[in-house]
Every structure is written in C-alpha cells, then in structure tokens.
Scaffold this motif. Sequence first.
Motif, PDB file in Angstrom:
ATOM      1  N   ALA A 425       0.830  -1.209   0.000  1.00 48.55           N
ATOM      2  CA  ALA A 425       0.000   0.000   0.000  1.00 48.55           C
ATOM      3  C   ALA A 425       0.861   1.253   0.000  1.00 48.55           C
ATOM      4  O   ALA A 425       0.535   2.249  -0.677  1.00 48.55           O
ATOM      5  N   GLU A 426       1.978   1.248   0.731  1.00 50.05           N
ATOM      6  CA  GLU A 426       2.890   2.395   0.736  1.00 50.05           C
ATOM      7  C   GLU A 426       3.511   2.597  -0.650  1.00 50.05           C
ATOM      8  O   GLU A 426       3.624   3.733  -1.141  1.00 50.05           O
ATOM      9  N   ILE A 427       3.903   1.507  -1.293  1.00 48.41           N
ATOM     10  CA  ILE A 427       4.494   1.599  -2.628  1.00 48.41           C
ATOM     11  C   ILE A 427       3.484   2.193  -3.614  1.00 48.41           C
ATOM     12  O   ILE A 427       3.809   3.060  -4.435  1.00 48.41           O
ATOM     13  N   ALA A 428       2.247   1.725  -3.530  1.00 48.33           N
ATOM     14  CA  ALA A 428       1.205   2.242  -4.425  1.00 48.33           C
ATOM     15  C   ALA A 428       0.970   3.730  -4.188  1.00 48.33           C
ATOM     16  O   ALA A 428       0.774   4.506  -5.132  1.00 48.33           O
ATOM     17  N   ALA A 429       0.981   4.158  -2.911  1.00 47.05           N
ATOM     18  CA  ALA A 429       0.751   5.572  -2.608  1.00 47.05           C
ATOM     19  C   ALA A 429       1.887   6.438  -3.133  1.00 47.05           C
ATOM     20  O   ALA A 429       1.656   7.541  -3.652  1.00 47.05           O
ATOM     21  N   VAL A 430       3.121   5.960  -3.012  1.00 48.91           N
ATOM     22  CA  VAL A 430       4.257   6.731  -3.507  1.00 48.91           C
ATOM     23  C   VAL A 430       4.236   6.807  -5.024  1.00 48.91           C
ATOM     24  O   VAL A 430       4.437   7.878  -5.615  1.00 48.91           O
ATOM     25  N   ARG A 431       3.956   5.695  -5.693  1.00 53.33           N
ATOM     26  CA  ARG A 431       3.952   5.685  -7.157  1.00 53.33           C
ATOM     27  C   ARG A 431       2.814   6.525  -7.723  1.00 53.33           C
ATOM     28  O   ARG A 431       2.939   7.090  -8.812  1.00 53.33           O
ATOM     29  N   ALA A 432       1.708   6.609  -6.986  1.00 53.61           N
ATOM     30  CA  ALA A 432       0.584   7.415  -7.454  1.00 53.61           C
ATOM     31  C   ALA A 432       0.762   8.897  -7.144  1.00 53.61           C
ATOM     32  O   ALA A 432      -0.056   9.723  -7.568  1.00 53.61           O
ATOM     33  N   GLY A 433       1.792   9.233  -6.374  1.00 59.50           N
ATOM     34  CA  GLY A 433       2.022  10.625  -6.030  1.00 59.50           C
ATOM     35  C   GLY A 433       1.217  11.113  -4.856  1.00 59.50           C
ATOM     36  O   GLY A 433       1.145  12.322  -4.593  1.00 59.50           O
ATOM     37  N   PHE A 434       0.585  10.189  -4.120  1.00 62.38           N
ATOM     38  CA  PHE A 434      -0.212  10.587  -2.965  1.00 62.38           C
ATOM     39  C   PHE A 434       0.639  10.792  -1.724  1.00 62.38           C
ATOM     40  O   PHE A 434       0.178  11.371  -0.733  1.00 62.38           O
ATOM     41  N   LYS A 435       1.891  10.310  -1.762  1.00 65.15           N
ATOM     42  CA  LYS A 435       2.732  10.348  -0.575  1.00 65.15           C
ATOM     43  C   LYS A 435       4.191  10.412  -1.000  1.00 65.15           C
ATOM     44  O   LYS A 435       4.603   9.662  -1.887  1.00 65.15           O
ATOM     45  N   PRO A 436       4.989  11.265  -0.382  1.00 61.28           N
ATOM     46  CA  PRO A 436       6.420  11.297  -0.737  1.00 61.28           C
ATOM     47  C   PRO A 436       7.165  10.105  -0.137  1.00 61.28           C
ATOM     48  O   PRO A 436       6.798   9.601   0.933  1.00 61.28           O
ATOM     49  N   ARG A 437       8.201   9.693  -0.813  1.00 61.87           N
ATOM     50  CA  ARG A 437       9.000   8.577  -0.335  1.00 61.87           C
ATOM     51  C   ARG A 437       9.634   8.886   1.022  1.00 61.87           C
ATOM     52  O   ARG A 437       9.747   8.015   1.888  1.00 61.87           O
ATOM     53  N   SER A 438      10.029  10.137   1.215  1.00 61.35           N
ATOM     54  CA  SER A 438      10.642  10.513   2.494  1.00 61.35           C
ATOM     55  C   SER A 438       9.672  10.345   3.658  1.00 61.35           C
ATOM     56  O   SER A 438      10.077  10.019   4.773  1.00 61.35           O
ATOM     57  N   ALA A 439       8.369  10.572   3.409  1.00 57.76           N
ATOM     58  CA  ALA A 439       7.384  10.404   4.480  1.00 57.76           C
ATOM     59  C   ALA A 439       7.301   8.950   4.917  1.00 57.76           C
ATOM     60  O   ALA A 439       7.153   8.648   6.112  1.00 57.76           O
ATOM     61  N   VAL A 440       7.382   8.024   3.969  1.00 52.69           N
ATOM     62  CA  VAL A 440       7.362   6.600   4.315  1.00 52.69           C
ATOM     63  C   VAL A 440       8.584   6.249   5.153  1.00 52.69           C
ATOM     64  O   VAL A 440       8.495   5.522   6.156  1.00 52.69           O
ATOM     65  N   ILE A 441       9.741   6.768   4.768  1.00 51.39           N
ATOM     66  CA  ILE A 441      10.967   6.493   5.519  1.00 51.39           C
ATOM     67  C   ILE A 441      10.862   7.066   6.931  1.00 51.39           C
ATOM     68  O   ILE A 441      11.244   6.415   7.914  1.00 51.39           O
ATOM     69  N   ASN A 442      10.322   8.287   7.052  1.00 51.42           N
ATOM     70  CA  ASN A 442      10.183   8.905   8.371  1.00 51.42           C
ATOM     71  C   ASN A 442       9.245   8.110   9.259  1.00 51.42           C
ATOM     72  O   ASN A 442       9.499   7.948  10.465  1.00 51.42           O
ATOM     73  N   GLU A 443       8.138   7.619   8.711  1.00 48.80           N
ATOM     74  CA  GLU A 443       7.196   6.837   9.503  1.00 48.80           C
ATOM     75  C   GLU A 443       7.798   5.523   9.973  1.00 48.80           C
ATOM     76  O   GLU A 443       7.352   4.944  10.963  1.00 48.80           O
ATOM     77  N   MET A 444       8.808   5.049   9.279  1.00 47.67           N
ATOM     78  CA  MET A 444       9.498   3.832   9.702  1.00 47.67           C
ATOM     79  C   MET A 444      10.575   4.119  10.749  1.00 47.67           C
ATOM     80  O   MET A 444      11.247   3.206  11.232  1.00 47.67           O
ATOM     81  N   GLY A 445      10.738   5.398  11.101  1.00 47.43           N
ATOM     82  CA  GLY A 445      11.679   5.769  12.138  1.00 47.43           C
ATOM     83  C   GLY A 445      13.075   6.076  11.650  1.00 47.43           C
ATOM     84  O   GLY A 445      14.008   6.169  12.453  1.00 47.43           O
ATOM     85  N   TYR A 446      13.258   6.251  10.339  1.00 49.41           N
ATOM     86  CA  TYR A 446      14.580   6.510   9.779  1.00 49.41           C
ATOM     87  C   TYR A 446      14.646   7.925   9.216  1.00 49.41           C
ATOM     88  O   TYR A 446      13.626   8.578   8.973  1.00 49.41           O
ATOM     89  N   ASP A 447      15.870   8.363   8.964  1.00 47.51           N
ATOM     90  CA  ASP A 447      16.116   9.660   8.333  1.00 47.51           C
ATOM     91  C   ASP A 447      16.324   9.437   6.842  1.00 47.51           C
ATOM     92  O   ASP A 447      17.148   8.602   6.438  1.00 47.51           O
ATOM     93  N   GLU A 448      15.590  10.175   6.020  1.00 49.12           N
ATOM     94  CA  GLU A 448      15.644   9.942   4.575  1.00 49.12           C
ATOM     95  C   GLU A 448      17.034  10.200   4.002  1.00 49.12           C
ATOM     96  O   GLU A 448      17.486   9.492   3.101  1.00 49.12           O
ATOM     97  N   GLU A 449      17.741  11.212   4.520  1.00 50.26           N
ATOM     98  CA  GLU A 449      19.076  11.499   4.017  1.00 50.26           C
ATOM     99  C   GLU A 449      20.053  10.378   4.362  1.00 50.26           C
ATOM    100  O   GLU A 449      20.871   9.963   3.528  1.00 50.26           O
ATOM    101  N   ALA A 450      19.967   9.871   5.580  1.00 43.54           N
ATOM    102  CA  ALA A 450      20.845   8.761   5.980  1.00 43.54           C
ATOM    103  C   ALA A 450      20.539   7.508   5.168  1.00 43.54           C
ATOM    104  O   ALA A 450      21.456   6.764   4.779  1.00 43.54           O
ATOM    105  N   VAL A 451      19.251   7.267   4.904  1.00 45.39           N
ATOM    106  CA  VAL A 451      18.875   6.093   4.107  1.00 45.39           C
ATOM    107  C   VAL A 451      19.414   6.213   2.690  1.00 45.39           C
ATOM    108  O   VAL A 451      19.968   5.242   2.131  1.00 45.39           O
ATOM    109  N   ASP A 452      19.279   7.384   2.081  1.00 38.03           N
ATOM    110  CA  ASP A 452      19.778   7.571   0.713  1.00 38.03           C
ATOM    111  C   ASP A 452      21.293   7.389   0.639  1.00 38.03           C
ATOM    112  O   ASP A 452      21.818   6.763  -0.300  1.00 38.03           O
TER     113      ASP A 452
END
Length: 506
Positions: A425-452
Amino acid sequence: MGYWRNVLRAAFAPLIRAGGYEAASTSWRLRGWNAGNEGVNTLIRAGGDALRRRSRDIVRRNAWAANAVASFVGNAVGTGIKPQSKHPDPSVKRRLQELWLRWTDEADAHGLMDFYGLQSLVCRAVIEGGECIVRLRKRRPEDGLTVPLQLQLLEPEHLPLGKNEDLPNGNVIRDGIEFDQIGRRVAYYLLREHPGERVMLSAAGDIARVPADQVLHVYLPKRPGQHRGEPWLAQVLVKLHELDEYDDAELKRKNIAAHITGFLISPNPQDSPLGAEGAETDETGAALEGVEPGTFLKLDPGEDVKFAEPTDVGGMYSEFMRTQLRAIAAGLGITYEQLTGDLTGVNYSSIRAGLLEFRRRCEQFQHQVLVYQFCLPVWRAWIEQAVLAGVIRARDFERQRDAYLDVEWRPPSWAWVDPLKDMNAEIAAVRAGFKPRSAVINEMGYDEEAVDLQIAADNARADALGLTLDSDPRKTRSNGQRQKPASPGEQAVPVDGLDEQQELIQ
C-alpha cells in the motif's frame, strides 16, 4: 399539605422531564446518585496520594495490571522516540546528530540508562503514578560529559500535594507548584528525600525551591486548569482489586477441593479411621490419614467411604472473566488482547481494527505528552548547554536560534500483523504521487538522508564487486526480469526472458 405536594409533583413531573435532561432529574432512579462539583485540583489534592499507593500496589501484585503498563510503554516508546535535527546546513545537522548520539549514553544522572531508557521510565511513572518530575541538572566542564547536562528523574511524592500558600509578592503555591499572578509556573517545591523511604536521612522533610526552568513536569491533563496528574488506573482500580480477589478465591476453592479425596463414615466416631490404631491427628483431634497407590483398604463393619466430588467453577467463569477484563482494558485505553495475551477468536481484520484505535491514542500521547513535555524541552536545554560549553561552535546561534532548536521527534515504526500488505500500500501511494518517499521512511523511524546515503554506498560497493542482486531495482524488475543497462539519462529497459543466473535458480 405533604399529600397535595406529592400529588402536584406527580402531575407536573412528565412536563418537567419532557423539557429537561433526564440525567439531571431527581427521579427515583437517580435519587442515590449524589455527584459532587469539586474542582479537579481539589479531588486530586484529597485522593492523589491514596490513588498512587493503590495504583503501584496493584501493578506490583496483579499480572494484568503489570502487563497493561508494560504493553503501553512498549508501544509508546519502544526503542526510543528519536530526534532528527532540521537545521538547513547539512554539516551542522550531521554534527548535532553525532553529538546527540554520544550524549544519550550520559543522559542519566544515576548512570543506569541511556536517554531512551529514561523515556520508558518517564512513561511508566506517568501511567503508574500519574506524573513524573524531571530535573535538568547542569554539570561542570570538568565532569567530562559530552554536553554538560544530565537528567534526574523523581517520583511525584517529591512534590507534596499539601504545600499550599499565598506568598507576599502575589504568587501562590498550589499542590507544591508556585504560580505567578498570571498563572505561569515559577518554581517547584521538591522534597530532598522521598517521603516513603524507610531510611530517613538528615535531609528528610527538607523542601527546596527549584526554578521552573530547571524542572520538567510530565503528566496527562484531563481537565482545564489541572495542576497535577492522576494515575491511569484510577478508573479501574476497584474492579482490578476485586477481580483479583475473586480469581484468587476460585483458585483457592479448587485447590482445597482437589486436596480432599473423600470422607470416612463410621458408626463409632471415637474409633481410629481406616482401621488404624493410634492414627495421627491434628491440633483439633481430627485424624490425618491418606491412601497410597496400590493400597487394599480394609474397613470395619459398618464403615463406609464417600469420595469427594468437588463442583467446577461453572461454565460462566470464562465468559465472566473476559467481560470484566474487557471493561478493564477499555478503562486503560488498550485492547483486550494486549491486556491478557488471549488471542482466541482473533482474525486479521479484528486485531487490525483494535490496534488502529489503540495506536491513535498512543500517538496522541506520544506527541502531546512525551514529546512536548519531555523531549522538546530536553533538546532545547541540550542545545543551549552545548553552545555555552563550546561543544558546538555556533557563532550565529543568537541570529539562527530557531534553526538550531528546530527538531522532529520520530517514534519507532509500528509492526503490523501482515507487513506485506501495508508495504504494498505504501508503494502504491508513492507511485501514485499521494505520498512522498521521504514520508514513508520517516514513519518507519529513519532519516531519509541517511537512508539515501546508505543505499548509495551499498550500490557502489555492489558495483565494485560485480554483484547483481535481485533486490537492486537498477538491474532487476520486481518480477525478477533483468533490465538492460541504461545509458546516462535513459531508463533501464527490461530484457525478454530471464538471465542465466535466474534460470539456474529456477
């Protein structure tokens, strides 16, 4: 006169009830409901100490209460609610994060926990005792800390409810807290020693006035103007206590019944039972006899044995216990399954629906209490102490104060019953443009810059070693198809069929 008064009251009662609230009426159904109108601070001042004592007692000796507290703490804090600096300069942000990570191991003034362990202890203290007192202890540079600041956690007994005065300067002390003339907290009056400790030291009973900017008072207010917190178990303490006693009584009854095998019926009570001379007796003279395996029992003429048939607890016992425990779980704001560990009759939809409601409440407590009352003030004090001690070279601190204090606190991610469905569901939301990828990473407790950065490092290492991983979206599709290498500025093109490596795997 009384007769006619009753007649008129009976005649006009339907008219009065029709235009008013039945719950506010004085009908015979509500005649025994004498609800008071005391303020919340008056109620806590009168019963707060007793509530804390009983709440801690029930948690110590009742498995359901102890599990409820542990379950909420585990969900609200988990491995820790961690900060992510929002400073616009990446180098400053990285420096702050590295410095904070080192300081977390030094945060506890008693040296027993790291900062995230203190979060759990604060949460537990708020649930059991209603509140937690945190002192911000500034240290000297020679103490050798990464940042000269530590946290000292105190139980609410250090803040006496009986401390109430009107001061000459117009300030007032209410429930151990000093307020100025516009209601701001000015200071806290803290006992140097815990009043419940058996070993009373020389400082027992001494009260110190501590400025409010050195104290964090963490609790969940339930009414406007509430000065002190109340234990979360207050609404279910009586039910927990009585249910615990009832369950113990049932267990004891079954235990006693299981120890009694039977009863000997003898026409001559003065004779020794079971035909044994000189049988052992207890202090009341009753014979103490038993039957061992393989025994041939010989009875005297006229004697008989009646075996005990203890009654069961009844078919309604389990349902009765479940009903009571559901009420307790509702009062604590957790699910029945979390309270008891009983997953009987649970399916994916039911457990998910229950967890969604619980997690909304948990997130509310995380952001409105733990983060706002504890984590944010600690971050501000930590930044200021780091700048004053020269640990952070921030010459622009006065001009860019908000940039240094700007922080986002990220709780640990929730683990779901079926994580594959949620991830899709998260993948579908990101691909549809309903949610930024960084928001998914943040909700998982990680920092998007560190993950990248970590992903880029992993890809560079794999390329250097000549590795082609099925999990690398640059080279393989989600269905396992290999993609043609893309030239700069072009997207990878899937290759028809599978490569040799995938054929070998199949």
